[in-house]
Design a protein around this motif. Structure first.
Motif, short mmCIF file in Angstrom:
data_model
loop_
_atom_site.label_atom_id
_atom_site.label_comp_id
_atom_site.label_asym_id
_atom_site.label_seq_id
_atom_site.Cartn_x
_atom_site.Cartn_y
_atom_site.Cartn_z
N SER A 56 -67.44 53.76 85.38
CA SER A 56 -68.69 54.17 84.99
C SER A 56 -68.64 55.40 84.85
O SER A 56 -66.80 56.19 84.02
N PHE A 57 -69.24 56.07 84.11
CA PHE A 57 -69.34 57.37 84.02
C PHE A 57 -68.82 57.99 84.26
O PHE A 57 -67.11 58.83 83.54
N LEU A 58 -68.44 58.48 85.36
CA LEU A 58 -67.53 59.54 85.98
C LEU A 58 -66.00 59.57 86.17
O LEU A 58 -65.67 60.10 86.40
N GLU A 59 -65.67 57.90 86.49
CA GLU A 59 -64.69 57.15 86.13
C GLU A 59 -64.57 58.04 84.97
O GLU A 59 -63.02 57.59 84.71
N LYS A 60 -64.91 57.66 84.06
CA LYS A 60 -64.48 57.98 82.47
C LYS A 60 -63.58 59.29 82.29
O LYS A 60 -62.32 59.80 81.80
N LEU A 112 -65.07 68.93 86.89
CA LEU A 112 -66.53 68.27 86.80
C LEU A 112 -67.35 68.90 87.75
O LEU A 112 -68.95 68.35 87.21
N LYS A 113 -67.60 69.81 88.39
CA LYS A 113 -68.71 70.41 89.55
C LYS A 113 -69.36 69.56 90.23
O LYS A 113 -69.98 69.21 89.94
N LEU A 114 -67.94 68.95 90.83
CA LEU A 114 -68.96 67.84 91.78
C LEU A 114 -68.71 67.93 93.28
O LEU A 114 -67.11 68.78 93.16
N THR A 115 -69.38 67.35 94.13
CA THR A 115 -69.08 67.23 95.38
C THR A 115 -68.04 66.56 95.67
O THR A 115 -67.20 65.46 94.87
N ASP A 116 -67.03 67.19 96.95
CA ASP A 116 -65.76 66.20 96.85
C ASP A 116 -65.93 65.37 97.57
O ASP A 116 -65.20 64.29 97.83
N LYS A 117 -67.07 65.10 98.39
CA LYS A 117 -66.98 63.28 98.48
C LYS A 117 -67.29 62.18 97.60
O LYS A 117 -66.81 61.39 97.67
N THR A 118 -68.01 63.02 96.34
CA THR A 118 -68.34 61.96 94.95
C THR A 118 -66.95 61.93 94.42
O THR A 118 -66.42 60.88 94.20
N VAL A 119 -65.61 63.17 94.33
CA VAL A 119 -64.30 62.59 93.61
C VAL A 119 -63.85 61.99 94.66
O VAL A 119 -63.01 61.41 93.96
N LYS A 120 -63.25 62.02 95.99
CA LYS A 120 -63.02 61.39 96.90
C LYS A 120 -63.56 59.74 96.28
O LYS A 120 -62.20 58.83 96.62
N LYS A 121 -64.95 59.48 95.81
CA LYS A 121 -65.00 58.12 96.17
C LYS A 121 -64.73 57.95 94.45
O LYS A 121 -64.17 56.54 94.47
N VAL A 122 -64.38 58.52 93.28
CA VAL A 122 -64.40 58.03 92.20
C VAL A 122 -62.59 58.13 92.49
O VAL A 122 -62.21 56.80 91.27
N SER A 128 -60.81 57.52 94.73
CA SER A 128 -60.38 55.88 95.21
C SER A 128 -60.83 54.72 94.18
O SER A 128 -59.92 53.16 94.82
N GLN A 129 -61.50 54.68 93.38
CA GLN A 129 -62.62 53.59 92.47
C GLN A 129 -61.18 53.39 91.68
O GLN A 129 -60.68 52.39 91.43
N LEU A 130 -61.15 54.24 90.96
CA LEU A 130 -59.92 54.77 90.09
C LEU A 130 -58.27 54.25 90.48
O LEU A 130 -57.52 53.13 89.87
#
Length: 221
Positions: free
Chosen positions: A153-157, A179-189, A191-193
């Protein structure tokens, strides 16, 4: 095989493939500084010498020839690595020679080369830092190439790009800041990587504080 055997085999391949001035240059120009770079910087980083060319001949901007200490060449990638010694002759260099050296480097950049320079002292006394720089510059090129050919995904890249550019373990907090992302979003990405084996949790406490590159990303060469 270990470094000594691989190094000799690497050198023999290039010696046997050359004649004339290109052979003479390799025999006389490849010395202690260049060997030390391979032993303390390149080999610990990649454990092979693929795509690396010692004393590589290029056209000079004055219609002559010049030789790069090492050239790393792959499709769309040309990186020059130079190891500069320090000696009395440097104190006696003329203004013209100084300007000429800068012009030569500028011309390499114009011709599409990425130029990375180390001093002998850096290679000898701070090899780990040199390794990080080499891994970062190559990882940036090959990492982007790898990223473009994977179904991320874009965020994963973007997260993976930041990890590659740093060249060492990266923390979730750093990614949030970059990347100015939230803690929740970063943890999710992250985990996916990890699931895709692009990143690996760094060893440590129960709470994961940093991530390092997976082997397929860290050593793409």
């Amino acid at each position: 095989m270990g470094f000594e055997d691989e190094y000799q085999a690497f050198l023999n391949v290039h010696l046997e493939a050359r004649t004339g001035e290109r052979l003479r240059r390799l025999q006389e120009g490849h010395n202690e500084a260049e060997m030390l770079f391979l032993k303390q910087v390149w080999w610990p980083s990649f454990s092979n010498f693929r795509y690396l060319h010692p004393e590589y001949e290029v056209d000079d901007f004055k219609d002559g020839k010049r030789y790069l200490d090492f050239a790393y060449i792959r499709p769309a990638i040309r990186i020059c690595f130079e190891v500069d010694g320090y000696g009395p002759h440097l104190k006696n260099i003329s203004r013209w020679q100084f300007s000429d050296n800068l012009e030569r480097q500028n011309q390499l950049v114009i011709d599409g080369w990425t130029v990375i320079r180390f001093s002998y002292d850096q290679v000898n006394e701070k090899p780990r830092r040199c390794q990080q720089i080499v891994q970062q510059v190559i990882g940036r090129w090959l990492g982007d190439e790898l990223i473009q050919t994977t179904t991320l995904s874009f965020l994963e890249k973007e997260v993976l790009r930041q990890a590659i550019r740093k060249g060492e373990a990266i923390s979730p907090i750093e990614i949030e800041k970059y990347l100015k992302l939230t803690d929740k979003t970063v943890k999710k990405v992250l985990s996916q990587l990890v699931e895709k084996k692009m990143l690996i949790p760094a060893a440590g406490a129960k709470r994961i504080r940093s991530y390092r590159l997976g082997e397929q990303v860290k050593h793409p060469i």
